[in-house]
Design an enzyme around this catalytic site. Structure first.
Site, PDB file in Angstrom:
ATOM      1  N   ARG A 138     -23.077  70.857 -49.217  1.00  0.00           N
ATOM      2  CA  ARG A 138     -21.773  70.426 -49.340  1.00  0.00           C
ATOM      3  C   ARG A 138     -21.584  70.153 -51.045  1.00  0.00           C
ATOM      4  NH1 ARG A 138     -23.364  64.355 -47.651  1.00  0.00           N
ATOM      5  NH2 ARG A 138     -25.120  64.123 -49.286  1.00  0.00           N
ATOM      6  N   HIS A 162      -0.287  37.535 -58.690  1.00  0.00           N
ATOM      7  CA  HIS A 162      -0.432  37.149 -60.186  1.00  0.00           C
ATOM      8  C   HIS A 162      -1.633  37.649 -60.929  1.00  0.00           C
ATOM      9  CE1 HIS A 162      -0.687  34.670 -63.640  1.00  0.00           C
ATOM     10  NE2 HIS A 162       0.469  35.066 -64.071  1.00  0.00           N
ATOM     11  N   GLY A 191      11.180  48.974 -57.562  1.00  0.00           N
ATOM     12  CA  GLY A 191       9.942  47.939 -57.773  1.00  0.00           C
ATOM     13  C   GLY A 191       9.543  47.978 -56.473  1.00  0.00           C
ATOM     14  N   LYS A 237     -19.981  68.696 -42.328  1.00  0.00           N
ATOM     15  CA  LYS A 237     -21.453  69.133 -42.426  1.00  0.00           C
ATOM     16  C   LYS A 237     -21.343  70.436 -41.446  1.00  0.00           C
ATOM     17  CE  LYS A 237     -24.338  66.058 -42.461  1.00  0.00           C
ATOM     18  NZ  LYS A 237     -25.173  64.950 -41.661  1.00  0.00           N
ATOM     19  N   MET A 293     -23.967  56.942 -37.561  1.00  0.00           N
ATOM     20  CA  MET A 293     -25.203  57.450 -37.057  1.00  0.00           C
ATOM     21  C   MET A 293     -26.151  58.107 -38.002  1.00  0.00           C
ATOM     22  SD  MET A 293     -26.398  58.935 -33.526  1.00  0.00           S
ATOM     23  CE  MET A 293     -26.904  60.300 -34.351  1.00  0.00           C
ATOM     24  N   SER A 330      15.074  51.859 -61.353  1.00  0.00           N
ATOM     25  CA  SER A 330      13.462  51.613 -61.244  1.00  0.00           C
ATOM     26  C   SER A 330      13.154  50.909 -60.147  1.00  0.00           C
ATOM     27  CB  SER A 330      12.910  50.820 -62.543  1.00  0.00           C
ATOM     28  OG  SER A 330      11.405  50.985 -62.644  1.00  0.00           O
ATOM     29  N   ARG A 332     -27.274  65.307 -35.466  1.00  0.00           N
ATOM     30  CA  ARG A 332     -26.678  64.489 -36.864  1.00  0.00           C
ATOM     31  C   ARG A 332     -25.255  64.398 -36.428  1.00  0.00           C
ATOM     32  NH1 ARG A 332     -30.142  66.292 -41.738  1.00  0.00           N
ATOM     33  NH2 ARG A 332     -31.487  67.644 -40.637  1.00  0.00           N
ATOM     34  N   TYR A 349       9.899  59.619 -63.625  1.00  0.00           N
ATOM     35  CA  TYR A 349       8.750  58.904 -64.293  1.00  0.00           C
ATOM     36  C   TYR A 349       8.016  57.991 -63.376  1.00  0.00           C
ATOM     37  CZ  TYR A 349      11.358  54.940 -65.718  1.00  0.00           C
ATOM     38  OH  TYR A 349      12.176  53.970 -65.495  1.00  0.00           O
ATOM     39  N   ASP A 384       8.078  44.358 -54.585  1.00  0.00           N
ATOM     40  CA  ASP A 384       8.996  43.758 -53.612  1.00  0.00           C
ATOM     41  C   ASP A 384       9.608  44.381 -52.578  1.00  0.00           C
ATOM     42  OD1 ASP A 384       9.136  40.842 -54.635  1.00  0.00           O
ATOM     43  OD2 ASP A 384       9.961  41.745 -56.504  1.00  0.00           O
ATOM     44  N   CYS A 426       8.296  51.296 -61.020  1.00  0.00           N
ATOM     45  CA  CYS A 426       7.277  50.404 -61.898  1.00  0.00           C
ATOM     46  C   CYS A 426       6.399  49.565 -61.034  1.00  0.00           C
ATOM     47  CB  CYS A 426       8.147  49.768 -62.941  1.00  0.00           C
ATOM     48  SG  CYS A 426       9.373  48.739 -62.297  1.00  0.00           S
ATOM     49  N   GLY A 486     -21.824  55.435 -43.278  1.00  0.00           N
ATOM     50  CA  GLY A 486     -21.806  54.283 -42.758  1.00  0.00           C
ATOM     51  C   GLY A 486     -21.993  54.404 -41.030  1.00  0.00           C
TER      52      GLY A 486
HETATM   53  C1  PEP Z   1       8.267  45.190 -58.316  1.00  0.00           C
HETATM   54  O1  PEP Z   1       8.414  44.416 -57.486  1.00  0.00           O
HETATM   55  O2  PEP Z   1       7.722  46.270 -57.942  1.00  0.00           O
HETATM   56  C2  PEP Z   1       8.016  44.880 -59.719  1.00  0.00           C
HETATM   57  C3  PEP Z   1       7.633  45.699 -60.382  1.00  0.00           C
HETATM   58  O3  PEP Z   1       8.336  43.600 -60.260  1.00  0.00           O
HETATM   59  P1  PEP Z   1       7.418  42.338 -60.131  1.00  0.00           P
HETATM   60  O4  PEP Z   1       6.208  42.840 -59.489  1.00  0.00           O
HETATM   61  O5  PEP Z   1       7.563  41.753 -61.520  1.00  0.00           O
HETATM   62  O6  PEP Z   1       8.098  41.711 -59.044  1.00  0.00           O
HETATM   63 MG    MG Z   2       9.852  42.658 -58.397  1.00  0.00          MG
END
Ligand code: PEP
Ligand code: MG
Length: 884
Positions: A338, A459, A770, A25, A105, A768, A94, A856, A773, A836, A103
């Site tokens: 703004r 999951h 992960g 502001k 004042m 890749s 303000r 990627y 994990d 991934c 959120g």
């Molecule tokens: C990961 O661990 O990032 C992954 C892609 O494998 P998963 O989530 O299946 O364990």
């Molecule tokens: Mg994994």
């Protein structure tokens, strides 16, 4: 460095670049005053430095003097003095952090009024009623906001005053009634705080400034920052500005205006306006506002002036602005501006429109395509890709926003009941403590999923996101007991309707109206530009496990599959018994028989996936989860054993479940370790994959196969696993002319794998990362447990700036990704690198992956558009930062 800056202070760079110091502001007020020369009431900004100093060590030395000097300057400029008994200056105070924070004042208006100056205001305006109305508003506002007095203590006498005067409308109270109310309000302050209402305007001002500083650490503000992912370290600035009055008479008024329509994006100014009113009246919705056409009727010249200002603002900021303005006795004042918030559809439309140009003649301006991409956020895309809740509602619980979009349906507590209800044609919301592979059939038919436990990579979250099913997970306050749950005071029974918002994590009782997902035409235009920019620099693939998901992913722009989790294929209701047969097998023959059955179904699955992604690479990960995940729960079998008894099949399952049970399954027999003890299983998977590819090639298709080994930690492990895969490849290629190139790589999911990436790369064609994990293992945070219970406390207390399962932990896990990439490529310059984990669909994480040199990112299908945009934004960001 000073702590206080007048709006017309000469900064070295444009004030807009000082948002860190002046807050959003304050920076805008300075920009409007000193650069745009708009009619802005004078004032000054107390910087975020002052706030941080105050929060660290109390009221900063020298701040009083600086404020006094600025007040004197403002008094000179306005020709009025604070607290003057004849013609007083009044100011507003303000808060204004770098990022807008509702959120925090609220505003204190009319500061500077006291028992003497109120008389001066009455005299100078010739309006006693106005003066005492302003004073009573000030005492109650200051009382509530600065002195922390319960607002009801002011409401009550106000209602009483109206009752005894026999009026229902505030405006009908007379000057003497308001005067008496001021006396009563001061008594309220005295009895609530033990001190008289401060009469010295400088003390009033200091009190208000301190209240703004302290509100930075108020519960509301902290909760807002956690939700909006704003750092707790920034602090807020405070803006003190001379008051102008839109409620002086009928030649006055106030309103808010947008330079374009913030809901639709239409290039037409839009506004809400009230004659003879103060700003809060417009926002509070007490009176019905009028639009800009009405403003034109009441104040034609001012309407013209305002539209001129709108055009100047847009040209200057090269974006849609929102403004607050006041007309005081025929003169227009701009109180703030703004960059305006907008809906997803509006953001897309404006971004595309602005590349075509706006304004006339030498006033014409436009933005580049790269700039247009920067105007659209992941939230905007989510809004047009998923249904949204509309209208007003109150949430009974709030969990993690796990999978965007909103859903309405009847509550069921088990997968079986959900499935049965869906079969009857009901819309279902599946509510569970957490989900497991056994719940998949119920999840599949649900409109939405709500869990009381689990985090963003649990999951429920991963599966729902993959399917684009709205989900809220880890809603701790949802307590399930049998066929009902409670959340706070609310009780929801089986069959009751609830609404969930997977974009905000809210849970609401009853059916909230849904707005359908409607990507406007500009959606594809923007993503097309994103693809042009990122092409050859950062690819976007999808995590997809079925032909259907792969088709959706491809439609949304995926350039292949970065992770096909084969365990999801094992979970289909017709597969689970076969998988169990394999686990239970007590002789090699029995095992081979089960594997042969699985081979057939896996081949069919792979055929679908490879066919949907024809011509694009598909990374198939061999089985990863611990085997007990495919067995029924020991607890449930024990209950059944004690009640109705177990069949002989169930007895075997119980024995197997007990044999395979592990104390820490996430770091137990899973990933490649599973392959080491069940090599035939991996062999079968590869065979199924290669056979599927071969069949497709026969049909003239072009399947591109990459085999991925999960959870590798050493070169030796991968070398062994590579051997099994190669054996199958050699068998499949026997006698084949020009055999297809199948690459073999691994996931990097443990700190050791990242550190020893140089060795692992010796036997890997690709990595890749992960990061789900990798985050779990680097922090030692259980990915299924910490987010609902521990994470909120960690975020609120600033122990973590972000949930590392949502946005990559840049300095820890992110460093491991960079290290792994660097060391892997030191061994093999051409090593292909991807990610991934769920971070592959998170814009901020994508920027880090680009910086780390990844080829990627891969994410759930519905996040592919966001990843395409974020990848382009990362590329543009990197190219601008290197040219600076
Ligand atoms: C990961 O661990 O990032 C992954 C892609 O494998 P998963 O989530 O299946 O364990
Ligand atoms: Mg994994």
């Amino acid at each position: 460095m000073p702590y206080v800056y007048a709006f017309d202070h000469k900064h070295r760079r444009p004030p807009m670049e000082y948002k860190d110091l002046l807050g959003g502001k304050g920076a805008n007020l300075a920009e409007m005053t000193s650069v745009l020369k708009l009619p802005v009431p004078g004032g000054f900004t107390i910087s975020t430095d002052a706030c941080r100093a105050y929060l660290a060590g109390g009221w900063p030395a020298g701040l009083d003097d600086e404020i006094a000097a600025q007040v004197a300057k403002l008094e000179d400029q306005m020709g009025r003095k604070l607290g003057d008994p004849d013609d007083p200056l009044l100011v507003s105070v303000r808060s204004g952090a770098k990022f807008s924070m509702p959120g925090m004042m609220d505003t204190v208006l009319n500061l500077g009024l006291n028992d003497k100056s109120v008389k001066g205001l009455a005299a100078s305006t010739g309006d006693e009623r106005f003066a005492y109305d302003s004073y009573r508003r000030f005492i109650s506002m200051y009382g509530r906001i600065v002195l922390d007095i319960d607002g009801a203590l002011f409401e009550h006498p106000f209602e009483e005053a109206k009752k005894s005067a026999g009026v229902s409308n505030d405006a009908e109270l007379t000057a003497s009634a308001l005067k008496a109310l001021c006396t009563e309000y001061k008594a309220v302050v005295k009895s609530a705080t033990g001190k008289a209402f401060p009469q010295d305007p400088i003390k009033q001002l200091r009190g208000a400034v301190e209240a703004v500083f302290s509100s930075w650490n108020g519960a509301r503000a902290i909760a807002y920052r956690v939700r909006e992912r704003i750092s707790h370290d920034l602090g807020t600035a405070v803006n003190v500005q001379a008051m102008v009055f839109g409620n002086r008479d009928d030649n006055s008024g106030t309103g808010v205006g947008f330079t374009r329509n913030a809901a639709t994006g239409e290039n037409k100014p839009y506004g809400d306006f009230l004659v003879n009113a103060q700003g809060e009246d417009v926002v509070a919705g007490i009176r019905n506002t009028e639009d800009l056409d009405a403003l034109k009727k009441h104040f034609p010249a001012i309407h013209g002036e305002l539209l001129d200002i709108f055009a100047r603002l847009e040209r200057h900021y090269q974006d849609m602005c929102d403004t607050e303005f006041t007309i005081e006795q025929g003169k227009l004042w701009m109180l703030q501006t703004r960059i305006g918030k907008r809906t997803g559809a509006a953001a897309l439309r404006m971004a595309v429109d602005m590349t075509k140009g706006s304004g006339k003649g030498d006033k014409r301006w436009k933005i580049s395509k790269a700039e247009a991409l920067g105007r659209v956020t992941a939230d905007h895309l989510d809004q047009v890709l998923h249904p949204q809740l509309t209208g007003d509602f109150t949430a009974i619980a709030k969990g993690l926003a796990a999978s965007p979009g909103a859903a309405v349906g009847k509550v069921y507590f088990t997968a079986d009941e959900a499935e049965a209800a869906a079969a009857r044609g009901e819309d279902v919301i599946l509510v569970r403590n957490e989900t497991s592979p056994e719940d998949v059939h119920g999840m599949m038919v649900s409109k939405g999923i709500l869990t009381s436990r689990g985090g963003l990579v649990s999951h429920a979250a991963v599966v729902a996101r993959g399917w684009g099913t709205p989900a809220v997970v880890g809603a701790e306050s949802v307590k399930i007991s049998g066929k009902q749950f409670t959340a706070g005071n609310a009780t929801v029974k089986e069959g009751d309707v609830i609404s969930i918002d997977g974009s905000s994590g809210e849970v609401i009782v009853g059916a909230v109206e849904l707005k359908n997902a409607e990507p406007p035409a500009e959606f594809n235009t923007i993503l097309g530009w994103a693809d042009q920019i990122r092409r050859g620099k950062l690819g976007v693939r999808a995590n997809a496990d079925t032909g259907e998901d792969a088709t959706v992913a491809r439609e949304l722009g995926a350039e292949g599959i970065g992770l096909c989790r084969t365990e999801h294929m094992f979970l289909a209701p017709d597969r689970l018994p076969v998988v169990r047969k394999m686990i239970l097998a007590s002789t090699p023959d029995e095992e081979n028989e089960a594997l042969a059955e699985l081979l057939d179904v896996q081949r069919a699955d792979f055929t679908e996936v490879l066919s949907a992604m024809d011509g694009l690479p598909v990374t198939v990960r061999l089985l990863d989860p611990p085997l007990h995940e495919f067995l029924p729960s020991i607890e449930e079998l024990h209950i059944k054993q004690a009640t109705s008894g177990l069949s002989s099949e169930e007895q075997k399952l119980l024995a197997a479940a007990e044999t395979w049970a592990e104390h820490n399954p996430m770091i137990g027999t899973r990933g490649v370790r599973l392959g080491v003890i069940k090599p035939k299983l991996y062999g079968m998977q590869v065979r199924a994959l290669l056979e599927a590819a071969k069949n497709l090639r026969k049909q003239g298709k072009n399947p591109i196969v990459e085999v991925m080994i999960p959870l590798t930690v050493t070169r030796e492990e991968l070398a062994l696993a590579r051997g099994w895969v190669q054996e199958e490849i050699d068998r499949a290629n026997k006698g084949v002319k020009n055999p297809p190139n199948v690459t073999i790589g691994t996931m990097i999911e443990t700190p050791r794998a990242a550190v020893r990436a140089d060795e692992i790369a010796e036997v890997s064609d690709f990595f890749s990362f992960g990061t789900n994990d990798l985050t779990q293992m680097t922090f030692g945070f259980s990915r299924d447990d910490v987010e609902s219970r521990m994470m909120p406390a960690y975020l609120e207390q600033g122990l973590l700036k972000r949930n590392p399962f949502e946005t990559i932990d840049q300095s820890g896990v992110g460093e491991l990704v960079k290290l792994g990439a660097e060391r892997g490529r030191a061994t093999d310059k051409k090593l292909k690198l991807g990610v991934c984990g769920e971070h592959g669909g998170d814009p901020e994480s994508i920027a880090l992956f680009y910086e780390a040199g990844l080829d990627y990112v891969s994410c759930s299908p519905f996040r592919v558009p966001i990843a395409r945009l974020a990848a382009a934004q990362a590329v543009v960001g990197a190219s601008t930062s290197t040219t600076k």
